[in-house]
Write a protein that holds these residues in place. Structure first.
Motif, PDB file in Angstrom:
ATOM      1  N   GLU A  98       0.542  -1.125   0.050  1.00 55.81           N
ATOM      2  CA  GLU A  98      -0.114   0.050   0.224  1.00 55.81           C
ATOM      3  C   GLU A  98       0.806   1.115  -0.118  1.00 55.81           C
ATOM      4  O   GLU A  98       1.873   1.295   0.759  1.00 55.81           O
ATOM      5  N   ASN A  99       0.460   2.283  -0.603  1.00 58.07           N
ATOM      6  CA  ASN A  99       1.142   3.654  -0.664  1.00 58.07           C
ATOM      7  C   ASN A  99       0.761   4.399   0.744  1.00 58.07           C
ATOM      8  O   ASN A  99      -0.121   4.141   1.285  1.00 58.07           O
ATOM      9  N   LEU A 100       1.848   5.167   1.051  1.00 57.00           N
ATOM     10  CA  LEU A 100       1.726   6.002   2.162  1.00 57.00           C
ATOM     11  C   LEU A 100       1.821   7.479   1.891  1.00 57.00           C
ATOM     12  O   LEU A 100       2.362   7.688   0.941  1.00 57.00           O
ATOM     13  N   THR A 101       0.762   8.039   2.540  1.00 54.20           N
ATOM     14  CA  THR A 101       0.909   9.567   2.279  1.00 54.20           C
ATOM     15  C   THR A 101       1.282  10.177   3.486  1.00 54.20           C
ATOM     16  O   THR A 101       0.528   9.924   4.750  1.00 54.20           O
ATOM     17  N   LEU A 102       2.221  10.904   3.482  1.00 54.81           N
ATOM     18  CA  LEU A 102       2.995  11.446   4.568  1.00 54.81           C
ATOM     19  C   LEU A 102       2.419  12.762   5.013  1.00 54.81           C
ATOM     20  O   LEU A 102       1.487  13.435   4.028  1.00 54.81           O
ATOM     21  N   SER A 103       2.357  13.095   6.200  1.00 55.44           N
ATOM     22  CA  SER A 103       1.928  14.423   6.723  1.00 55.44           C
ATOM     23  C   SER A 103       2.809  15.282   6.444  1.00 55.44           C
ATOM     24  O   SER A 103       2.764  16.652   6.459  1.00 55.44           O
ATOM     25  N   ILE A 104       4.219  15.000   6.250  1.00 58.22           N
ATOM     26  CA  ILE A 104       5.326  15.897   5.896  1.00 58.22           C
ATOM     27  C   ILE A 104       4.761  16.968   4.577  1.00 58.22           C
ATOM     28  O   ILE A 104       4.467  16.655   3.615  1.00 58.22           O
ATOM     29  N   ASP A 105       5.038  18.092   4.824  1.00 59.44           N
ATOM     30  CA  ASP A 105       4.940  19.105   3.878  1.00 59.44           C
ATOM     31  C   ASP A 105       6.452  19.123   3.227  1.00 59.44           C
ATOM     32  O   ASP A 105       7.291  19.762   3.678  1.00 59.44           O
ATOM     33  N   LEU A 106       6.686  18.647   1.810  1.00 56.79           N
ATOM     34  CA  LEU A 106       8.011  18.572   1.617  1.00 56.79           C
ATOM     35  C   LEU A 106       8.848  19.714   1.152  1.00 56.79           C
ATOM     36  O   LEU A 106       9.953  19.943   1.480  1.00 56.79           O
ATOM     37  N   GLU A 107       7.958  20.920   0.845  1.00 54.15           N
ATOM     38  CA  GLU A 107       8.525  21.915   0.535  1.00 54.15           C
ATOM     39  C   GLU A 107       9.112  22.684   2.056  1.00 54.15           C
ATOM     40  O   GLU A 107      10.200  23.167   2.121  1.00 54.15           O
ATOM     41  N   LEU A 108       8.084  22.660   3.022  1.00 55.07           N
ATOM     42  CA  LEU A 108       8.683  23.046   4.293  1.00 55.07           C
ATOM     43  C   LEU A 108       9.690  22.333   4.717  1.00 55.07           C
ATOM     44  O   LEU A 108      10.567  22.802   5.532  1.00 55.07           O
ATOM     45  N   GLN A 109       9.758  20.912   4.397  1.00 55.89           N
ATOM     46  CA  GLN A 109      10.795  20.051   5.047  1.00 55.89           C
ATOM     47  C   GLN A 109      12.323  20.309   4.332  1.00 55.89           C
ATOM     48  O   GLN A 109      13.012  20.393   4.904  1.00 55.89           O
ATOM     49  N   GLN A 110      12.074  20.746   3.251  1.00 55.39           N
ATOM     50  CA  GLN A 110      13.293  21.119   2.281  1.00 55.39           C
ATOM     51  C   GLN A 110      13.722  22.328   2.813  1.00 55.39           C
ATOM     52  O   GLN A 110      14.880  22.202   2.889  1.00 55.39           O
ATOM     53  N   TYR A 111      12.869  23.263   3.281  1.00 55.87           N
ATOM     54  CA  TYR A 111      13.472  24.312   3.666  1.00 55.87           C
ATOM     55  C   TYR A 111      14.198  24.412   5.044  1.00 55.87           C
ATOM     56  O   TYR A 111      15.162  24.906   5.325  1.00 55.87           O
ATOM     57  N   ALA A 112      13.343  23.627   5.756  1.00 55.41           N
ATOM     58  CA  ALA A 112      13.835  23.372   7.352  1.00 55.41           C
ATOM     59  C   ALA A 112      15.327  22.651   7.196  1.00 55.41           C
ATOM     60  O   ALA A 112      16.189  22.925   7.747  1.00 55.41           O
ATOM     61  N   GLU A 113      15.737  21.733   6.156  1.00 59.91           N
ATOM     62  CA  GLU A 113      16.747  20.877   6.011  1.00 59.91           C
ATOM     63  C   GLU A 113      17.933  22.113   5.534  1.00 59.91           C
ATOM     64  O   GLU A 113      19.014  21.860   5.816  1.00 59.91           O
ATOM     65  N   ARG A 114      17.261  22.904   4.786  1.00 59.52           N
ATOM     66  CA  ARG A 114      18.555  23.746   4.208  1.00 59.52           C
ATOM     67  C   ARG A 114      18.769  24.798   5.238  1.00 59.52           C
ATOM     68  O   ARG A 114      19.881  25.166   5.393  1.00 59.52           O
ATOM     69  N   LEU A 115      17.841  25.206   6.103  1.00 56.71           N
ATOM     70  CA  LEU A 115      18.132  26.294   7.338  1.00 56.71           C
ATOM     71  C   LEU A 115      19.113  25.470   8.309  1.00 56.71           C
ATOM     72  O   LEU A 115      20.074  26.146   9.034  1.00 56.71           O
ATOM     73  N   MET A 116      18.966  24.089   8.422  1.00 57.36           N
ATOM     74  CA  MET A 116      19.530  23.523   9.468  1.00 57.36           C
ATOM     75  C   MET A 116      21.122  22.922   8.876  1.00 57.36           C
ATOM     76  O   MET A 116      21.663  22.331   9.664  1.00 57.36           O
ATOM     77  N   LYS A 117      21.309  23.169   7.677  1.00 55.40           N
ATOM     78  CA  LYS A 117      22.554  22.535   7.075  1.00 55.40           C
ATOM     79  C   LYS A 117      23.805  23.231   7.954  1.00 55.40           C
ATOM     80  O   LYS A 117      23.833  24.398   8.324  1.00 55.40           O
TER      81      LYS A 117
END
Lengths: 599, 408
Positions: free
Chosen positions: A229-248
């Motif tokens: 079965e496919n999973l739909t994450l609650s993660i907002d990928l854009e926000l996630q990517q931005y957060a990862e960028r800021l935490m770099k």
């Protein structure tokens, strides 16, 4: 004279016949091993592996898919290699590796295919397919591995690996066989059962050379494979990517949660790794590198790192104090710096102001009132009773126990109990002054970052939360485990929240000026966690907007000094990005990306 | 008797059919390209042999015994020189598309010669010279066949010692012989030191108990020496006398798991096939192990696997019973002969068939090392079927005329 010898001969004949009958009786009727061996001989189970479920983010962006790869199989009996050196070069292996693989294959069987080289990528295989015709006895076998469309979410997604002996033994359902792949960590592990689908099995009869002789019992026992079965994450990928960028370049974590549902919007453990590193051919090589990295990229900080919460903990103290009735919202308490060091100026404080300026002395006084609620008893007698009460309140905030996040390895944090101090000081030999540092989030108390984010959720919801979860829904039916729909009350009356929240809103003008955002009412609390091993940790929790909260967040940056700098800035940028869709405060972004938070 | 013969031959054919049965070939399985079809020809020609044998004057066998024996010896020599090598043995003549094994015919020839020699009224079995000549009669073809590289077939001739036993040779030979064989097997299983200790202790006990009987002490000493010699020669025998494939067969008998995919394969697979048969078997043509070629040589030497798997314990019992009845019947027939020649010949037949039966079944169920000898009347193969048919029907021809002997 020898006539009786004819009887000897006849007796011998009958004796032999009897021996045969008995022996046959044993092997044909009594011993079942032969029947089993016969089945093993002829029945080949052909396993059809289903496609593993795909993973999407909350906006239906495909995050994880399946990539076809090839295992190179060898049938030693058919092998013909005109030039071994050329062969090794083509497949990029050494002569030793070649010899080892070949002898392993021969040991397994001369006539049945066995794995020779694992996981050749689709592109690579296409490029060498022509040259492969020179060599006989090698066949490609298609399989899939995980493919990733983004380089994010390493620690969230987890990886897949071959099942090991210990896991095989632990598998009570007997689903797995040696050599199977399964989710090892992250979502791949916690949602293994829905992602893996169902294996199909075909029973084929084969002759001694392994040649197909048709299906067994006309395929009555065969089963079709069912894709995962496919999973739909609650993660907002854009926000996630931005957060990862800021935490770099930083060490720490970010957790953002939607307060009304408990859905995790962003979940960063920094530093992390690219998920592709742990998929495919170079798994073991990369894995080794990652485990040896001193920054521990495989360590899932939001769930596993346990930090002292620092001043953000004052929020909880305020609520407990109000609920216990040891203080009222407007009571003015005079605070000087006599009890404990403080950045807040001397003067009269009430709750709102205490939070706004993060007054250590105010909260220490409050904490003493919480602990010492029975003035008729001695301080030594009061402390355990008060602390027990306090501990229970803490637990109702989801602290000191795992929250139940749908990811493996969640740590419970630590909320000290009277028993802990009994062990440290001896029963009846400690009082509230031994516990002082608890009041300001230092000392024995440890929280993991997701618990801090959940505190922000509780504030946003004015008293309740939903267990934070990463998966919004499973499969086409959009199923969500009721466990994650359950509303959990903290037992703090709603009436106590406004004043604390007001304090949090004012705090942005008090200790976290950088976090201010135009048009959006952010309520937050900074924390600067004393770190005896180096620079202080910077932490911040917040939710926004104040009246209709859409996002609750906690940021923890190790060794970044003041909470009002690194953590508050990152939180504010993420709130801006999530609520407004774009970030206009480039100066703040640059400040964060530059990563120089210490003066 | 004749009934049993035909029952066996037909059962045998049915099993050969089952052994090579394949659905795709179902329509032309009787064609001459496949074993069942060919076996039908062998059965047909066997019937012709039967008719020929019965119509021959019974005195022919008596009179020509030595000549037939001589011819066969000659053929055995010739095949050594001109024969065709098949699977390591030069034991086949090839004429056109047609092959035969002289060693098969040497069985009845030897039986005839032995009967002729021992049947002479002047021959006394307790005479050492007689014993030597009698043994020589069957050891000679045995040696020639060993030279061909067909040790299995050669061993069959050892069975003729049963004839000597019946005719009164001292049982001491058998006791000693069986004793040595047991010792040989034991020394393969148990470490030598243990045997020596046990034998030594036994020896001392016997000597101690018979201090007053010097003769017994002497015998004990001789036995002890023989034990010592046998045990020490086992290694030599295993390493230098047996060929590698024979050695591995002996080892795999003692420990079938030593090399399950190599030397142990035949026996392991054969036991699996038979063992999976159960009580009633899997049913005609339903055998999976034999049908999918797990058992090698399944229509010849390992034909019993097909029967064991498809007909189960019940079928195996029927077959074993048939053999027991046949052998006892041969014994009865032999015993009622008036002429010593016919009786001795009868026991020759019994010996050969018994040996084949016992060793073949024993090897398929893992009680004996694998030696390539067929199961009489069941296994596929013209030479062996002809050979057994001839053996048996010469006896029947003699039996039919037993009254005439009395007249003479």
């Amino acid at each position: 004279m020898n006539d009786d010898r004819k009887y000897v001969i006849r007796v011998v004949i009958i004796l032999v016949a009897v021996i045969f009958s008995v022996k046959l009786f044993f092997i044909q009727i009594i011993d079942d091993n032969y029947k089993a061996a016969a089945e093993n001989n002829i029945i080949h189970k052909i396993v059809e592996y289903p496609y593993r479920g795909l993973i999407f983010d909350r906006n239906h962006k495909l995050v994880v898919h399946n990539e076809p790869i090839f295992d190179l199989m060898v049938v030693p009996k058919e092998v013909y290699i005109p030039d071994t050196v050329a062969f090794c070069k083509l497949f990029g292996i050494t002569q030793e590796e070649f010899d080892e693989s070949m002898s392993k294959a021969k040991k397994f069987s001369y006539i049945q295919p066995s794995q020779f080289i694992k996981q050749i990528s689709n592109e690579w295989f296409a490029s060498i397919a022509d040259q492969m015709t020179e060599f006989r006895g090698f066949y490609p076998k298609a399989r899939t591995i995980r493919g990733y469309n983004f380089e994010n979410l390493g620690n969230v997604l987890g990886y897949i690996g071959e099942i090991n002996q210990r896991q095989l033994k632990a598998d009570t359902t007997k689903y797995y066989k040696s050599g199977d792949y399964m989710g090892i960590t992250g979502l791949e592990s916690s949602y293994e059962e829905v992602l893996r689908g169902k294996r199909g099995v075909m029973y084929k009869m084969v002759n001694v050379r392994g040649v197909d002789q048709g299906s067994f019992k006309n395929g009555q026992l065969d089963t079709l494979s069912v894709p995962g079965e496919n999973l739909t994450l609650s993660i907002d990928l854009e926000l996630q990517q931005y957060a990862e960028r800021l935490m770099k370049g930083k060490i720490g974590s970010v957790v953002a949660i939607e307060p009304s549902t408990g859905e995790i919007l962003a979940f960063v453990s920094a530093p992390s790794y690219e998920p592709t590193l742990l998929s495919g051919r170079n798994f073991s090589q990369n894995y080794k590198k990652l485990t040896q990295d001193s920054l521990k990229p495989l360590f899932n900080r939001p769930l596993m790192a346990m930090y002292p919460p620092g001043s953000i903990f004052k929020i909880v103290q305020a609520l407990i104090g109000l609920e216990e009735g040891v203080i009222t919202a407007n009571e003015q308490v005079y605070c000087d710096h006599s009890l404990i060091g403080d950045h807040a100026p001397q003067g009269y404080y009430d709750i709102r102001k205490g939070i706004m300026y993060s007054s250590n002395n105010y909260f220490l006084k409050l904490f003493r009132r919480i602990i010492n609620q029975n003035p008729e008893l001695s301080q030594f007698e009061q402390a355990p009773i008060g602390l027990k009460k306090w501990e229970k309140r803490m637990n109702s905030f989801g602290l000191g126990t795992p929250l139940g996040v749908d990811l493996p390895s969640e740590k419970s944090g630590l909320v000290p109990s009277p028993e802990l101090y009994n062990r440290i000081y001896g029963t009846g030999r400690w009082k509230v002054s031994n516990l002082s540092s608890l009041s300001i989030g230092q000392g024995e108390t440890l929280l993991n970052p997701i618990q801090m984010a959940n505190l922000a959720v509780i504030m946003a919801n004015r008293g309740h939360y939903y267990r934070p979860h990463m998966v919004k829904s499973v499969g086409n039916s959009h199923y969500l485990d009721p466990y994650y729909k359950e509303k959990i009350e903290t037992g703090i009356s709603a009436q106590h929240f406004p004043v604390v929240i007001q304090g949090m809103q004012d705090a942005l003008r008090g200790t976290a000026g950088r976090a201010l955002l135009q048009d959006v009412e952010i309520c937050g609390k900074t924390g600067t966690v004393e770190n005896p091993h180096g620079e202080d940790h910077s932490t911040f929790m917040a939710f926004a907007p104040k009246d209709d909260p859409k996002i609750a967040i906690s940021v923890y940056v190790e060794n970044a000094g003041w909470g009002g700098r690194a953590a508050a800035s990152i939180s504010s940028l993420l709130i801006e990005s999530y609520l407004k869709g774009e970030v206009k405060r480039k100066w703040l972004e640059d400040y964060v990306l530059k990563g120089d938070f210490l003066d | 008797m004749v009934l049993i013969y035909f029952a066996m031959v037909i059962l045998g054919w049915v099993n050969i059919y089952a052994a090579v049965y394949d659905e795709e070939l179902a329509n032309n399985i009787l064609s001459l390209d496949y074993n069942p079809g060919k076996q039908l020809i062998w059965i047909g020609t066997s019937i012709m042999i039967i008719i020929a044998l019965i119509s021959l004057d019974y005195k022919f066998f008596d009179s020509f015994a030595y000549i037939i024996y001589g011819v066969v010896l000659f053929l055995l020599l010739a095949v050594l020189l001109f024969g065709r090598e098949v699977a390591g043995s030069t034991s086949w003549f090839e004429l056109g598309g047609f092959r035969f094994q002289p060693s098969e015919f040497s069985k009845f020839a030897t039986a005839l010669a032995l009967a002729k020699y021992l049947g002479d009224i002047n021959v006394k079995m307790d005479n050492l010279k007689t014993q030597l000549i009698a043994v020589g009669i069957f050891v000679l073809p045995m040696i020639l066949i060993v030279l061909q590289g067909d040790t299995g077939s050669a061993m069959v001739f050892a069975a003729f010692s049963i004839v000597l036993f019946r005719e009164g040779i001292s049982p001491i030979y058998f006791i000693v012989g069986i004793g040595l064989i047991i010792l040989f097997v034991v020394s393969l299983l148990v470490s030598k030191t243990i045997i020596f200790i046990v034998a030594g202790v036994a020896c001392l006990v016997v000597i101690g108990a018979s201090v007053k009987h010097p003769k017994r002490i002497a015998i004990t000493a001789i036995v002890a020496f023989a034990v010592f010699a046998t045990v020490t020669s086992v290694d030599f025998l295993m390493k230098n006398v047996l060929k590698p494939h024979q050695r591995s067969r002996v080892i795999s008998l003692i420990n079938p798991d030593a090399d399950p995919l190599g030397a142990g394969w035949n026996v392991t697979q054969s036991k699996i096939a038979i063992g999976s048969g159960g009580f009633f078997g899997k049913g005609f043509l339903e055998g999976t192990q034999t049908k999918f070629d797990f058992v090698p040589e399944q229509s010849t030497d390992f034909i019993f696997c097909t029967l064991g798997e498809e007909q189960g314990w019940l079928g195996s019992m029927v077959m074993i019973t048939l053999f027991v009845v046949l052998l006892i019947r041969i014994s009865v027939i032999a015993e009622r002969q008036k002429s010593r020649f016919a009786r001795i010949y009868g026991y020759g037949v019994l010996s050969v068939i018994f040996f084949h039966f016992a060793v073949n079944i024993a090897m398929t169920i893992g009680l004996f090392p694998v030696i390539g000898i067929p199961l009489p009347f069941f296994s596929y193969g013209g030479s062996s079927l002809w050979s057994f048919t001839t053996l048996l029907f010469i006896l029947l021809a003699l039996d039919a005329n037993r009254m005439n002997v009395l007249v003479r």
